[in-house]
Design an enzyme around this catalytic site. Structure first.
Site, short mmCIF file in Angstrom:
data_model
loop_
_atom_site.label_atom_id
_atom_site.label_comp_id
_atom_site.label_asym_id
_atom_site.label_seq_id
_atom_site.Cartn_x
_atom_site.Cartn_y
_atom_site.Cartn_z
N LEU A 132 37.25 38.38 35.28
CA LEU A 132 37.84 39.01 36.33
C LEU A 132 37.91 40.46 36.37
CD1 LEU A 132 39.06 38.25 39.04
CD2 LEU A 132 41.28 37.86 38.09
N ASN B 133 40.03 37.74 31.63
CA ASN B 133 40.12 36.88 32.78
C ASN B 133 41.46 37.24 33.77
OD1 ASN B 133 39.14 34.68 30.54
ND2 ASN B 133 37.89 34.88 32.28
N ILE C 71 44.94 36.07 37.84
CA ILE C 71 44.50 35.24 37.02
C ILE C 71 43.22 34.41 37.38
CG2 ILE C 71 44.95 33.49 35.12
CD1 ILE C 71 47.95 34.05 35.66
N CYS C 72 42.21 34.53 36.59
CA CYS C 72 40.99 33.83 36.94
C CYS C 72 41.11 32.24 36.23
CB CYS C 72 39.83 34.60 36.65
SG CYS C 72 38.11 33.68 36.77
N LEU C 73 41.26 31.47 36.82
CA LEU C 73 41.59 29.95 36.23
C LEU C 73 41.22 28.92 37.08
CD1 LEU C 73 42.42 28.69 33.52
CD2 LEU C 73 44.78 28.76 34.54
#
Lengths: 152, 547
Positions: free
Chosen positions: A121, A79, A86-88
């Site tokens: 990601l 991620n 950052i994929c959050l």
């Protein structure tokens, strides 16, 4: 420079006076909206014993908009891409002004403990993670050793 | 500007730590400050009216539970409003009372002394706050009672007591507070040796009397800095004294000796009106100053009741004044939009976007003021708020832009401004941008090529340096700097649309780095480096070969 909202001053003070274990966040001396952050890799994860550098920036609209956070240390994580983005969800669509710097950083630490290769990601890393989890974890451990090793 | 930072954790180390939670509950989850004109959502959460309205403009959901929320659903919460106002009013004295725990066991005389010190110590941190006058009041009584004390000559042995207090204080307070305390201590030592009126001197700025030492060492600076900030120096000392008394009643009773003296001296000051005198809310009390403490108690009683009666008598304002509707801008021509603004006595100059933003903000403060607030201000006040908001939020032509790109490339031309506004609004035109700055980019690239030095082997970070790039936009420029021209034209500069920067670009950057490296060192390593992980290894090899 526009005056710093009270909320940011408060959060900064709290971060310094009562830091979260395993996380540090120091405001940049020239720009109090820019923070240098370190996060310790959570125990039991492939990132254990690593110290990761991040940068965090509070946009003008904060807290109406999410802070912008990015890894500066290279990390092998499905991620987090090679630019450190950052994929959050809480940094994107699920941001809420009730959240704060502290909670965001804790969430990132939690993301390190539980990677989510199904919402990737970094596609290559995620593929690797799904196909060969153990191998991917070993690689993550290697990278941690290589790039995020504790400095003395 | 606003340095008053009260935090729930103030109560963490007091007699009643549970107050920390209580304190937290009375705060807005958006601004983390005490609820100001609280409103209730249908999902049962409470926020400041302005905070939640601002947020709803962005996304129509509750910040706490993410359930759907529109601003017409908000309802005022009068009870919470009074709770918060009542609480913030007595909070400073509450904090003081739960803090002085250990001192209660000491002699009464000592308590008096220590409570003085407690009061003194706090506001040093908070002195610059303007909106919560209570704290200022306390600061003031600290000073003036001290002044009166020097005249009283009833302090028998201050040194010992102060030492004791100092120890206790050290545990509780921060270094700044200690500094303040030490200053007082010095003064008190000197004053205990010889009290006289000669030691008092008048401050030329605020006309207040202070001990010479205090005046020289700290007060003049404080006064001057306040003045330069355009804020009045603490001339409202005289106004607020009585109010402070009412806040800290048990304490003021003990001080009854000095109060008479205080009030007389205050009345003197009243006559010698200062040039910086400004009427404030507290002016009601100023006339009462010369009267006795009975009156002060009356004032207190009046205040006590007011929260309750205000709550009982509060009526929703919705019918009184109209709610401003949201506008459907897509159906409005520029002219109609101008008419709408004119009807509200608002300026109708500027671009369409500016007009829309202006209306949105005005609609927000209007509805917050007339629908939610119990004490609405009038329209001219709202217009003033709007003006100050515009001054700081809508970029005017040319300079004075906070955006780093603005700092990076100082430009005043219109095209740049237009691009920049679009940049903020997610409609960034990449092509136009790269065309406009193609010269600069190329120059930067060339410079980068010339200046490119071998990166240190231990550099584990990604290709840009955080110190040079406090904002994201800059980071991207950094990337561009290092990329060869062919890539520049393609590379995406859009911050908001960051995902377009694909991995290819990234690889290219790494390759280009090695290209440059080769140019520089003229080494003949023909390794085809393509991935990140190999990159630094190979680089170190190359370097090792070289040496």
């Amino acid at each position: 420079m526009a005056s710093l909202p009270k909320r940011i001053i408060k959060e900064t003070e709290r971060l310094v006076s009562d830091p979260v274990p395993g996380i540090t966040a120091t405001p940049h001396e020239d720009n109090l909206r820019y923070f240098q952050v370190t996060i310790e890799g959570p125990a039991g994860s492939p990132y254990e014993n690593g110290i990761f550098d991040l940068e965090l920036y509070l946009p003008d609209e904060y807290p109406m908009e999410a802070p912008k956070v990015r890894f500066l240390t290279k990390i092998y994580h499905p991620n987090i891409d090679r630019l450190g983005r950052i994929c959050l969800d809480i940094l994107k669509t699920n941001w809420s002004p009730a959240l704060q710097i502290r909670t965001v950083l804790l969430s990132i630490q939690a993301l390190l403990a539980s990677p989510n290769p199904n919402d990737p990601l970094a596609n290559d890393v995620a593929e690797d993670w799904i196909k060969n989890e153990q191998g991917a974890k070993n690689k993550a451990r290697e990278w941690t050793e290589l790039y995020a090793h504790k400095k003395n | 500007m606003d340095h008053l930072i009260t935090d729930p954790t103030d109560f963490a180390k007091t007699k009643i730590p549970a107050l920390e939670q209580w304190d937290t509950l009375l705060r807005c989850h958006i601004c983390k400050d005490f609820l100001k004109v609280p409103v209730l959502t249908p999902c049962g959460h409470t926020f400041c009216s302005l905070c939640i309205r601002k947020y709803i403009n962005n996304s129509a959901k509750c910040p706490l539970c993410l359930s759907e929320l529109r601003d017409s659903m908000l309802r005022s919460e009068f009870l919470v409003n009074e709770l918060v106002e009542c609480y913030t009013n007595f909070r400073p004295s509450l904090l003081k009372h739960v803090q002085v725990d250990k001192l209660n066991q000491l002699e009464p005389e000592v308590i008096q002394e220590s409570s003085l010190i407690e009061i003194d110590s706090e506001p040093d941190v908070e002195i610059k706050e303007q909106s919560l006058t209570n704290n200022d009041d306390i600061q003031i009584i600290g000073n003036s009672s001290e002044a009166s004390k020097s005249k009283m000559t009833t302090v028998p042995k201050p040194n010992k007591i102060i030492k004791q207090n100092n120890l206790i204080n050290k545990k509780k307070s921060k270094s700044t507070v200690e500094g303040m305390f030490n200053r007082k201590q010095e003064f008190r030592n000197s004053s205990s040796s010889s009290f006289s009126h000669q030691q008092m001197a008048q401050c030329p700025i605020c006309q207040e009397f202070f001990p010479i030492r205090t005046l020289e060492r700290s007060h003049l600076d404080e006064c001057l800095s306040l003045q330069s900030l355009g804020r009045l120096p603490k001339t409202n000392n005289k106004i607020t004294i009585s109010k402070t008394k009412s806040n800290i009643l048990p304490f003021s009773k003990k001080m009854s000796d000095s109060t008479s003296e205080l009030s007389s001296s205050a009345s003197k000051r009243d006559k010698s009106s200062s040039p910086f005198y400004l009427p404030t809310k507290n002016i009601n009390y100023s006339s009462n100053l010369t009267s006795t403490s009975q009156h002060k108690e009356k004032v207190q009683e009046k205040e006590k009741i007011s929260y309750v009666s205000r709550y009982v008598n509060s009526i929703a304002n919705t019918d009184k004044s109209e709610r401003l509707p949201k506008l459907d801008y897509s159906n409005l021509s520029m002219q109609q939009l101008r008419q709408k603004l004119n009807a509200l006595n608002l300026p109708s100059s500027g671009s369409r976007q500016t007009l829309i933003e202006r209306y949105n903000y005005y609609e927000m403060i209007w509805n917050s003021n007339f629908c939610d607030s119990l004490n609405p201000v009038d329209e001219s006040d709202l217009r003033r708020q709007l003006a100050s908001w515009e001054a700081s939020n809508i970029p005017k032509s040319g300079n004075s832009n906070k955006n780093t790109i603005g700092n990076l490339i100082q430009r005043g031309d219109r095209g740049y401004q237009k691009l920049l506004t679009n940049f903020k609004n997610d409609k960034f035109d990449r092509k136009a941008w790269s065309q406009m700055y193609s010269k600069e980019f190329r120059k930067l690239i060339n410079e980068a090529k010339l200046n490119y030095k071998k990166p240190s082997i231990t550099n584990t970070k990604l290709s840009f340096n955080p110190h040079d790039a406090p904002m994201k936009e800059q980071s991207h420029t950094e990337i561009i700097k290092e990329a060869p021209p062919t890539h520049t034209n393609k590379s995406e500069l859009n911050n908001n649309n960051i995902d377009n920067m694909d991995d290819n670009t990234n690889n290219n950057i790494d390759e280009s780095k090695t290209d440059i490296e080769k140019l520089k060192t003229h080494t003949e390593t023909d390794n085809n480096i393509s991935t990140d992980e190999d990159f630094s290894k190979d680089l170190s090899q190359t370097l090792n070969n070289k040496f």
